[in-house]
Write a protein that holds these residues in place. Structure first.
Motif, mmCIF file in Angstrom:
data_model
loop_
_atom_site.group_PDB
_atom_site.id
_atom_site.type_symbol
_atom_site.label_atom_id
_atom_site.label_comp_id
_atom_site.label_asym_id
_atom_site.label_seq_id
_atom_site.Cartn_x
_atom_site.Cartn_y
_atom_site.Cartn_z
ATOM 1 N N HIS A 167 0.843 -1.205 0.000
ATOM 2 C CA HIS A 167 0.000 0.000 0.000
ATOM 3 C C HIS A 167 0.879 1.257 0.000
ATOM 4 N N THR A 168 1.508 1.499 -1.131
ATOM 5 C CA THR A 168 2.467 2.614 -1.231
ATOM 6 C C THR A 168 1.930 3.791 -2.039
ATOM 7 N N LYS A 169 0.807 3.571 -2.744
ATOM 8 C CA LYS A 169 0.224 4.642 -3.558
ATOM 9 C C LYS A 169 -1.279 4.702 -3.320
ATOM 10 N N ALA A 170 -1.794 5.939 -3.233
ATOM 11 C CA ALA A 170 -3.218 6.119 -2.936
ATOM 12 C C ALA A 170 -3.887 7.038 -3.946
ATOM 13 N N LEU A 171 -5.179 6.802 -4.135
ATOM 14 C CA LEU A 171 -6.043 7.748 -4.835
ATOM 15 C C LEU A 171 -6.980 8.353 -3.792
ATOM 16 N N VAL A 172 -6.960 9.677 -3.680
ATOM 17 C CA VAL A 172 -7.819 10.395 -2.740
ATOM 18 C C VAL A 172 -8.997 10.940 -3.544
ATOM 19 N N LEU A 173 -10.184 10.420 -3.248
ATOM 20 C CA LEU A 173 -11.377 10.779 -4.016
ATOM 21 C C LEU A 173 -12.076 11.943 -3.336
ATOM 22 N N LEU A 200 -4.482 1.779 -2.537
ATOM 23 C CA LEU A 200 -5.214 2.402 -1.434
ATOM 24 C C LEU A 200 -6.172 3.433 -2.032
ATOM 25 N N LEU A 201 -7.475 3.211 -1.862
ATOM 26 C CA LEU A 201 -8.503 4.102 -2.416
ATOM 27 C C LEU A 201 -9.283 4.708 -1.257
ATOM 28 N N ILE A 202 -9.261 6.033 -1.162
ATOM 29 C CA ILE A 202 -9.853 6.711 -0.004
ATOM 30 C C ILE A 202 -10.950 7.663 -0.466
ATOM 31 N N LYS A 227 -5.871 -6.998 -3.521
ATOM 32 C CA LYS A 227 -4.708 -6.260 -3.012
ATOM 33 C C LYS A 227 -5.109 -4.854 -2.562
ATOM 34 N N HIS A 228 -6.300 -4.420 -2.900
ATOM 35 C CA HIS A 228 -6.753 -3.063 -2.593
ATOM 36 C C HIS A 228 -7.313 -2.942 -1.177
ATOM 37 N N LEU A 229 -7.137 -1.745 -0.643
ATOM 38 C CA LEU A 229 -7.794 -1.344 0.603
ATOM 39 C C LEU A 229 -8.656 -0.129 0.275
ATOM 40 N N LEU A 230 -9.953 -0.245 0.514
ATOM 41 C CA LEU A 230 -10.869 0.867 0.299
ATOM 42 C C LEU A 230 -11.262 1.441 1.650
ATOM 43 N N SER A 244 -10.040 -5.270 0.922
ATOM 44 C CA SER A 244 -10.258 -4.961 2.339
ATOM 45 C C SER A 244 -10.984 -3.621 2.412
ATOM 46 N N THR A 245 -11.829 -3.436 3.425
ATOM 47 C CA THR A 245 -12.598 -2.194 3.517
ATOM 48 C C THR A 245 -12.631 -1.670 4.952
ATOM 49 N N LYS A 246 -12.836 -0.362 5.055
ATOM 50 C CA LYS A 246 -12.917 0.283 6.366
ATOM 51 C C LYS A 246 -13.789 1.530 6.244
#
Length: 249
Positions: A121-127, A174-176, A201-204, A226-228
């Protein structure tokens, strides 16, 4: 009686009031009240604490997290870096009223996210690009996670939703969601991303906590991600607010 409260507009169903009043009752904390103060025009804010010296602190929510900074005398390090405030202390000394602003959203987000992070989880998209996104980006910088802000317009972000493709989704595990899309009652809404490219492999992570599982999270879970949701972040920042206020009473 010590007074605490939440300013913003509109305030509707507030997590904060219910949370703090239940906390005070459960922990036998007496002579402290927490209430909602819907203020449409931030210029009306000073009247609250100037006309009633019982006020010792406030929470701040949409749309005043930045506008309220005009009235503050001091900022904590993270509030200054984020350029948004969600917690204020009020101190009265020798006839002078001193307001200090903090940002506990960052604390709540970081401490709820970190246990879920994996080495990839080294790169993220911030929505989204509102006040909440500023706190999220501050934390991602601290954690050395690179990110791109996704917005409907290039004026407000790094990339637009319509440019998201398989490669971008694959790279950014990593999708936020920092947008309000999917909040009750419009629970069928969700950010317009290509969910078919989400993998295990994604974490939302969704800052929304009502509903408990947003359409954004459900679509991610269906793809094995995975989700949170944002509930733990909210509780952690609420407890941090209390710690800050209590140290100032």
């Amino acid at each position: 009686m010590i007074k605490l409260g939440l300013i913003g507009f509109p305030l509707g169903h507030s997590f904060s009031k219910k949370y703090y009043l239940e906390k005070f009752e459960k922990e036998n904390i007496e002579n402290i009240d927490y209430d909602l103060y819907p203020i449409e025009n931030i210029a009306d804010f000073p009247k609250l604490y100037q006309e009633d010296e019982c006020f010792k602190g406030f929470n701040v929510t949409i749309p005043h997290k930045q506008a309220v900074m005009t009235f503050l005398d001091e900022l904590s390090e993270e509030a200054e870096a984020i350029n948004a405030v969600n917690c204020i202390t009020i101190e009265r000394k020798n006839g002078t009223t001193i307001l200090k602003g903090y940002n506990t959203d960052a604390f709540g987000f970081q401490n709820s996210l970190e246990p879920l992070l994996r080495p990839h989880h080294t790169k993220a998209l911030v929505l989204g690009n509102g006040g909440a996104a500023k706190a999220v980006c501050y934390v991602l910088n601290k954690l050395d996670i690179s990110y791109k802000i996704v917005s409907r317009s290039l004026n407000n972000g790094d990339i637009t939703y319509d440019t998201l493709d398989e490669q971008l989704i694959k790279e950014h595990t990593l999708l936020i969601n920092c947008s309000p899309l999917g909040t009750f009652p419009k629970i069928e809404e969700c950010p317009a991303i290509p969910y078919e490219f989400v993998t295990d492999k994604h974490l939302l992570y969704d800052l929304i906590y009502n509903p408990e599982e947003t359409t954004f999270l459900r679509k991610g879970k269906e793809r094995g991600a995975s989700t949170k949701n944002g509930y733990e972040m909210l509780v952690l920042q609420a407890e941090k607010n209390w710690e800050i206020w209590r140290n100032n009473f």
